[in-house]
Every structure is written in structure tokens, then in C-alpha cells.
Motif scaffolding. Sequence first.
Motif, PDB file in Angstrom:
ATOM      1  N   ASP A 231       5.682   9.890  -1.354  1.00  0.00           N
ATOM      2  CA  ASP A 231       6.565  10.293  -0.637  1.00  0.00           C
ATOM      3  C   ASP A 231       6.808   9.332   0.676  1.00  0.00           C
ATOM      4  O   ASP A 231       7.604   8.925   1.692  1.00  0.00           O
ATOM      5  N   GLU A 232       5.249   8.201   0.820  1.00  0.00           N
ATOM      6  CA  GLU A 232       5.217   7.423   2.230  1.00  0.00           C
ATOM      7  C   GLU A 232       7.361   6.206   1.517  1.00  0.00           C
ATOM      8  O   GLU A 232       7.270   5.890   2.170  1.00  0.00           O
ATOM      9  N   PHE A 233       6.838   6.270   0.081  1.00  0.00           N
ATOM     10  CA  PHE A 233       7.978   5.424  -0.378  1.00  0.00           C
ATOM     11  C   PHE A 233       9.262   6.255  -0.111  1.00  0.00           C
ATOM     12  O   PHE A 233      10.054   4.893   0.788  1.00  0.00           O
ATOM     13  N   LEU A 234       9.574   7.329  -0.221  1.00  0.00           N
ATOM     14  CA  LEU A 234      10.581   7.893  -0.098  1.00  0.00           C
ATOM     15  C   LEU A 234      11.564   8.325   1.335  1.00  0.00           C
ATOM     16  O   LEU A 234      12.384   7.803   1.760  1.00  0.00           O
ATOM     17  N   ALA A 235       9.897   7.880   2.368  1.00  0.00           N
ATOM     18  CA  ALA A 235      10.258   7.624   3.917  1.00  0.00           C
ATOM     19  C   ALA A 235      10.652   6.814   4.381  1.00  0.00           C
ATOM     20  O   ALA A 235      11.371   6.206   4.905  1.00  0.00           O
ATOM     21  N   ILE A 236      10.355   5.741   3.208  1.00  0.00           N
ATOM     22  CA  ILE A 236      10.748   4.190   4.167  1.00  0.00           C
ATOM     23  C   ILE A 236      12.030   3.822   3.193  1.00  0.00           C
ATOM     24  O   ILE A 236      13.318   3.547   4.425  1.00  0.00           O
ATOM     25  N   ALA A 237      12.468   4.525   2.492  1.00  0.00           N
ATOM     26  CA  ALA A 237      13.715   4.077   1.240  1.00  0.00           C
ATOM     27  C   ALA A 237      14.782   5.205   2.673  1.00  0.00           C
ATOM     28  O   ALA A 237      15.884   4.284   2.426  1.00  0.00           O
ATOM     29  N   LYS A 238      14.020   6.025   2.952  1.00  0.00           N
ATOM     30  CA  LYS A 238      15.508   6.860   3.458  1.00  0.00           C
ATOM     31  C   LYS A 238      15.336   6.698   5.189  1.00  0.00           C
ATOM     32  O   LYS A 238      16.768   6.220   5.768  1.00  0.00           O
ATOM     33  N   ALA A 239      14.832   5.343   5.532  1.00  0.00           N
ATOM     34  CA  ALA A 239      14.116   4.915   6.844  1.00  0.00           C
ATOM     35  C   ALA A 239      15.258   4.068   7.224  1.00  0.00           C
ATOM     36  O   ALA A 239      16.282   3.330   7.386  1.00  0.00           O
ATOM     37  N   VAL A 240      16.290   3.194   5.440  1.00  0.00           N
ATOM     38  CA  VAL A 240      16.657   1.678   5.669  1.00  0.00           C
ATOM     39  C   VAL A 240      18.105   1.803   6.153  1.00  0.00           C
ATOM     40  O   VAL A 240      18.963   2.839   5.179  1.00  0.00           O
TER      41      VAL A 240
ATOM     42  N   GLY B 261       1.159  -1.166   0.183  1.00  0.00           N
ATOM     43  CA  GLY B 261       0.009  -0.324   0.057  1.00  0.00           C
ATOM     44  C   GLY B 261       0.862   1.269   0.093  1.00  0.00           C
ATOM     45  O   GLY B 261       0.605   2.325  -0.796  1.00  0.00           O
ATOM     46  N   ALA B 262       1.992   1.455   0.674  1.00  0.00           N
ATOM     47  CA  ALA B 262       2.817   2.640   1.294  1.00  0.00           C
ATOM     48  C   ALA B 262       3.492   3.036  -0.242  1.00  0.00           C
ATOM     49  O   ALA B 262       4.562   3.757  -0.280  1.00  0.00           O
ATOM     50  N   SER B 263       3.750   2.037  -0.801  1.00  0.00           N
ATOM     51  CA  SER B 263       4.748   2.343  -2.371  1.00  0.00           C
ATOM     52  C   SER B 263       3.291   3.068  -3.364  1.00  0.00           C
ATOM     53  O   SER B 263       4.468   3.336  -4.336  1.00  0.00           O
ATOM     54  N   LEU B 264       2.646   2.806  -2.936  1.00  0.00           N
ATOM     55  CA  LEU B 264       1.682   3.901  -4.336  1.00  0.00           C
ATOM     56  C   LEU B 264       1.663   4.982  -3.619  1.00  0.00           C
ATOM     57  O   LEU B 264       1.192   6.269  -4.550  1.00  0.00           O
ATOM     58  N   LYS B 265       1.994   5.547  -2.966  1.00  0.00           N
ATOM     59  CA  LYS B 265       2.137   7.253  -2.521  1.00  0.00           C
ATOM     60  C   LYS B 265       4.418   7.431  -2.323  1.00  0.00           C
ATOM     61  O   LYS B 265       4.657   6.593  -1.560  1.00  0.00           O
TER      62      LYS B 265
END
Length: 251
Positions: free
Chosen positions: A242-251, A236-240
Motif C-alpha cells: 500500500d505504501e509503495f503504491l501510494a508513493i507511485a500514485k503521488a508522483v 523501507g516503504a517499498s516493503l509494503k
Amino acid sequence: MARTRRPLIAGNWKMNGLRTDALALAAGIAKGLKQAGWTDRDLLVCPPATLVMAVMEAVGGSGVLVGGQDCHAKASGAHTGDIAAEMLRDLGAAFVIVGHSERRTDHGETDAIVRAKAEAAWRAGLLPIVCIGETLAEREAGNTFSVLARQLKGSVPAGATAARLVVAYEPVWAIGTGKTPTTAEVADAHAHIRKELAGMMAEASQVRLLYGGSVKGSNAAELMAAGDVDGALVGGASLKVDEFLAIAKAV
Ligand code: PEP
């Protein structure tokens, strides 16, 4: 702590996206990767097969990788509606998800079928992301580890190497539900998966293990910090963007 395996953040768009929205999403992720300048992690998007080629064009030379969500085990033939790994590769895909729980449930895919699909991915030059994960009933019955071991043994082909395999641990009860295991539960499951892999292949310590199931920007840092987690498979969050990039940033 420094990571020894290159993180992978993979977006599974599932059956979502018509051209306009999907291309805007792809372009937004490509722009975000360029702006962030990350060279130490892989970002992958897996759109519906109909959009693989257009998404390839939309991400251009940004470094965003593109994959399929499923493939057939055969290279060609009388399999109406299916798509071969070779067809995905022909469009420029680099990865393919196999054995997602929705495929296992909706299409009755067994471990043997998933294994054949992973072999097809190799044949075509794609990197398979093999999904495994227990149902809620299996977890509550205390069978999580035995289910993961059975799925791994059944779904990962012989001859796997770290360069040819990604495993995604996706508890079925966490997919699309907003529920997540604790970080300790994720770390335990991943440690168990790595131990099982060690009995199956030489390079188990280098295989990337993704966690998937209700990952979003706000919980990614915590989940990605769990032991043996090398990235995320995100629905679900990969469809937004900002959300997807926030996850990528958090890794
Ligand atoms: C998935 O489908 O692989 C998944 C993890 O979905 P979600 O992030 O929506 O739970």
C-alpha cells in the motif's frame, strides 16, 4: 505542471525478504499497477539477487520492472560472493542500483568503483541508477553541492545519455531515519545535479533524477512536486504494497 520526463518509482528492498513474503509483495505491486492502469510512469522493484528470478515470474506481464541492488564491475571471474551485471540481465533484470550509500559505507565503494559498475551495467544492457548524496556532516559544513559535484564527476561514466542513466539523490542522513530535506532543499540539490550533468553530457535535461530518503505515502506528493524530481528511490516503504503504491500514485 506536465512532466517532461517519465517518472520512475523504484523500490530498494535491501537485504529483506524470503520467498513467500517477497513474492506476495511483488504480486501485490503488480496487481496494484494493473488496477491503477498507469501507463505514464515506471514502477521498479529491486529485490535481493536471490529473488530476482522469482520476482520476475511473480510480476509476470504486469509491467512492473525488476532490478538488482548492486553488481560487480567484471563480467565473470574469481570474485566470491559477487554478482555480475550480466547475471542480473540473464535473470530478466532491466535496472541495477550502483553506489548506494550503504555500499559506499559498508563495502568501501569509491566513486571510481561505482563508475566501473555503471559501465558494467551498460555492458550487460542494464540501466544503472547511480546514487549520490551528502552525509549530515557534509551538509552542516556547507559542502552539499561540492560533494554532489564530486560524486557525479567520479561516478557517472563518459558516454552517458538520458536513456542510459538515472541518478538518485539520496542524502545519507535521510536514509532510513524518517528525516527528509525540505522541498526547497530537494529542489536546490536536484537543480545543482542537473547543472553539473549539463557540463558532463549533452542530454542532461532529459536524465531522470530520483529523490531517495524516507519517502513514504504521506510525504511523497510534497517531495515529488519539488523541482527537477522525476520519481523516488524508496527503501523501507517499498516493503509494503500500500505504501509503495501510494508513493507511485503521488508522483
Ligand atoms: C534507500 O535505501 O535507498 C532509501 C531511500 O531508504 P529509505 O526509504 O528507507 O530511507
